[in-house]
Design a protein around this motif. Structure first.
Motif, PDB file in Angstrom:
ATOM      1  N   SER A 171       0.506 -81.520 -40.526  1.00  0.00           N
ATOM      2  CA  SER A 171       1.675 -80.728 -40.153  1.00  0.00           C
ATOM      3  C   SER A 171       1.261 -79.330 -39.716  1.00  0.00           C
ATOM      4  N   TRP A 172       0.245 -78.772 -40.364  1.00  0.00           N
ATOM      5  CA  TRP A 172      -0.246 -77.445 -39.968  1.00  0.00           C
ATOM      6  C   TRP A 172      -0.785 -77.494 -38.543  1.00  0.00           C
ATOM      7  N   ASP A 184      -9.207 -70.206 -37.482  1.00  0.00           N
ATOM      8  CA  ASP A 184      -8.866 -69.775 -36.124  1.00  0.00           C
ATOM      9  C   ASP A 184      -8.445 -70.954 -35.249  1.00  0.00           C
ATOM     10  N   GLY A 185      -9.097 -72.099 -35.461  1.00  0.00           N
ATOM     11  CA  GLY A 185      -8.780 -73.277 -34.666  1.00  0.00           C
ATOM     12  C   GLY A 185      -8.006 -74.295 -35.474  1.00  0.00           C
ATOM     13  N   TYR A 186      -8.138 -75.560 -35.076  1.00  0.00           N
ATOM     14  CA  TYR A 186      -7.444 -76.648 -35.769  1.00  0.00           C
ATOM     15  C   TYR A 186      -8.322 -77.204 -36.882  1.00  0.00           C
ATOM     16  N   ARG A 187      -7.698 -77.778 -37.876  1.00  0.00           N
ATOM     17  CA  ARG A 187      -8.429 -78.495 -38.921  1.00  0.00           C
ATOM     18  C   ARG A 187      -8.907 -79.811 -38.333  1.00  0.00           C
ATOM     19  N   MET A 188     -10.206 -80.091 -38.446  1.00  0.00           N
ATOM     20  CA  MET A 188     -10.798 -81.231 -37.752  1.00  0.00           C
ATOM     21  C   MET A 188     -11.080 -82.427 -38.661  1.00  0.00           C
ATOM     22  N   ALA A 189     -11.007 -82.254 -39.976  1.00  0.00           N
ATOM     23  CA  ALA A 189     -11.298 -83.366 -40.900  1.00  0.00           C
ATOM     24  C   ALA A 189     -10.693 -83.031 -42.258  1.00  0.00           C
ATOM     25  N   PRO A 245      -1.396 -70.499 -46.869  1.00  0.00           N
ATOM     26  CA  PRO A 245      -0.008 -70.168 -47.204  1.00  0.00           C
ATOM     27  C   PRO A 245       0.891 -70.027 -45.995  1.00  0.00           C
ATOM     28  N   GLY A 246       0.321 -69.863 -44.815  1.00  0.00           N
ATOM     29  CA  GLY A 246       1.151 -69.672 -43.631  1.00  0.00           C
ATOM     30  C   GLY A 246       0.426 -70.062 -42.368  1.00  0.00           C
ATOM     31  N   LEU A 247       1.083 -69.796 -41.239  1.00  0.00           N
ATOM     32  CA  LEU A 247       0.548 -70.134 -39.917  1.00  0.00           C
ATOM     33  C   LEU A 247       0.979 -69.042 -38.944  1.00  0.00           C
ATOM     34  N   ARG A 248       0.015 -68.405 -38.322  1.00  0.00           N
ATOM     35  CA  ARG A 248       0.330 -67.360 -37.355  1.00  0.00           C
ATOM     36  C   ARG A 248       1.186 -67.918 -36.222  1.00  0.00           C
ATOM     37  N   VAL A 286      -6.780 -70.617 -49.758  1.00  0.00           N
ATOM     38  CA  VAL A 286      -7.231 -71.258 -48.528  1.00  0.00           C
ATOM     39  C   VAL A 286      -6.964 -70.319 -47.354  1.00  0.00           C
ATOM     40  N   ALA A 287      -8.012 -69.953 -46.631  1.00  0.00           N
ATOM     41  CA  ALA A 287      -7.869 -69.062 -45.485  1.00  0.00           C
ATOM     42  C   ALA A 287      -7.372 -69.831 -44.264  1.00  0.00           C
ATOM     43  N   GLU A 288      -6.606 -69.175 -43.435  1.00  0.00           N
ATOM     44  CA  GLU A 288      -6.119 -69.791 -42.202  1.00  0.00           C
ATOM     45  C   GLU A 288      -7.241 -69.821 -41.172  1.00  0.00           C
TER      46      GLU A 288
END
Length: 446
Positions: free
Chosen positions: A395-396, A283-288, A296-299, A279-281
């Motif tokens: 949580s992300w 650029d913005g927020y997850r909307m749905a 795997p992570g969060l910048r 799963v790629a991170e």
């Protein structure tokens, strides 16, 4: 060094990087066969990333830490180069009690159940003109392809007419040479066009190059030497209790193990041989679709597991649970009384429900911001541990939002309450933080 019958001679050095760990036990299991009681001793190569090094930066170092924390014992390493005689000079002499990574079927040791399955991978620069998703792709014809001698790809490549090969030595002293790593670096430097190496090495080093790299995990091909191997832990043959304990650990902590492997860009293979997508991170927020596999992570934030959360909490970190409130069941009339089930969370956690949606309302934004300022007393350097449940984008999103608000020590805990419980910790009932309360302080520390 260990051998796997299905592999060509010496191929296991690439297919499986061996880390050895000696594992003690909880006091309750002190009499169990093969389970020590004082320290998790790990025999490992001091210079073999992504698997291990003497700074504890490899994923096998990290997984060994999970085991030690689960056993509630100290962790220590005994270093030995990944060369012929590795098992003879470590596990068999009882300098250690566990090999962290060995192919299933290894005859020199008793295997645990596998804890991951990976595969060889094709690596090339994204700007090279190569677009291959398999070895029969025409864009590979004529390409100069690096391959480590006597590993499975070296024979399968010829079947596809790939003969312009750049060979790399297999048997080396890891204190000085890392041929598979160099194969990836040569692709990045355009000294070769592509390379095929063991997936964990390919994924880890491709992600660390200065140019964009493609990593294509390879499927097994019928009638050829397999590319995919199940990786287990190895122990001495006469320690069944130790094996049972480790098998139970793998089941309980598989989610944490997978998250560590994903952080290191290890290509993971499902039981049916299909490749598990990373799963790629965004650029913005997850909307749905908030209940789905997460990156795997969060910048801007650190990704942590249960043991790190326990240590952070003891050191004064603020635990933030962002699981949404449960919806009212359908079919209830407007005047029906409904009592939501109690919410169970980590001891000491502060529940801020509904702040992890991608599109946060002004009210929710203010609720989140006000409570963070109140709980941290305005200290933007105070560690925040943000979580909900596994595969929870809430949580992300919330951790990303805290980073955007200027908090400098955000810890994202993707395993959440389920991971905490699986690690043997208790949950308690918590109530949501109030929507009205003390006003935030006027001056916020930067």
């Amino acid at each position: 060094m260990t051998r796997r019958p299905a592999l060509p001679p010496h191929a296991l050095l690439l297919a499986v990087a061996l880390c050895v760990a000696a594992v003690p036990a909880r006091a309750a299991a002190a009499q169990a066969e093969g389970i020590p009681t004082d320290v998790l001793r790990v025999c490992a190569d001091a210079n073999l990333l992504p698997f291990s090094n003497d700074r504890g930066e490899g994923f096998e170092n990290r997984i060994a830490r999970l085991i030690a924390d689960d056993l509630k014992v100290k962790l220590a390493f005994t270093w030995w180069p990944q060369t012929i005689g590795f098992v003879r000079n470590t596990l068999r002499t009882r300098q250690c009690d566990l090999v962290m990574g060995t192919a299933v079927g290894e005859e020199l040791m008793q295997n645990t159940n596998p804890y991951y399955r990976s595969t060889y991978a094709l690596v090339y620069r994204k700007d090279s003109g190569i677009t291959a998703k398999s070895l029969d792709d025409p864009s590979l014809q004529g390409a100069r392809i690096g391959v480590v001698a006597r590993t499975p790809p070296s024979t399968v490549m010829l079947r596809h007419g790939l003969t312009n090969l750049e060979p790399y030595q297999l048997d080396t002293d890891t204190r000085a040479h890392h041929p598979a790593q160099r194969a990836v670096e040569d692709v990045a430097a355009a000294r070769t066009d592509a390379a095929i190496v063991w997936g964990p090495i390919a994924g880890y080093f491709a992600a660390r190059q200065q140019v964009p790299m493609a990593v294509v995990p390879l499927m097994d091909e019928p009638g050829t030497t397999p590319f995919q191997y199940m990786i287990s832990m190895g122990i001495r043959p006469d320690e069944p209790d130790w094996r049972h304990w480790l098998n139970d650990f793998i089941v309980r902590r598989q989610g944490d193990i997978d998250r560590i492997l994903t952080e290191y860009h290890v290509p993971l293979v499902n039981a049916d041989g299909t490749i598990r997508a990373e799963v790629a991170e965004p650029d913005g927020y997850r909307m749905a679709d908030y209940r789905a596999p997460t990156p795997p992570g969060l910048r801007g934030a650190d990704t942590v597991g249960p043991a790190e959360v326990e240590r952070l909490a003891k050191d004064g970190a603020i635990l933030i649970d962002v699981l949404p409130t449960p919806p009212k069941p359908e079919g209830l009339t407007s005047d029906s009384r409904w009592v939501p089930p109690p919410h169970r969370s980590l001891p000491g956690a502060h529940w801020l429900p509904n702040v992890g949606y991608g599109a946060s309302s002004a009210e929710q934004e203010a609720y989140f911001r006000t409570n963070l300022e109140r709980l941290t007393a305005g200290d933007r350097k105070r560690p925040l541990v943000i979580f909900c449940q596994p595969d929870c984008w809430m949580s992300w999103n919330a951790a990303k939002r805290a980073v955007a608000m200027g908090y400098q020590a955000v810890k994202w805990y993707p395993a959440g309450t389920e991971g905490w419980k699986a690690a043997g910790h208790d949950l308690i009932t918590v109530e949501p933080e109030p929507r009205s309360g003390p006003q935030p302080i006027s001056k916020v520390a930067n």
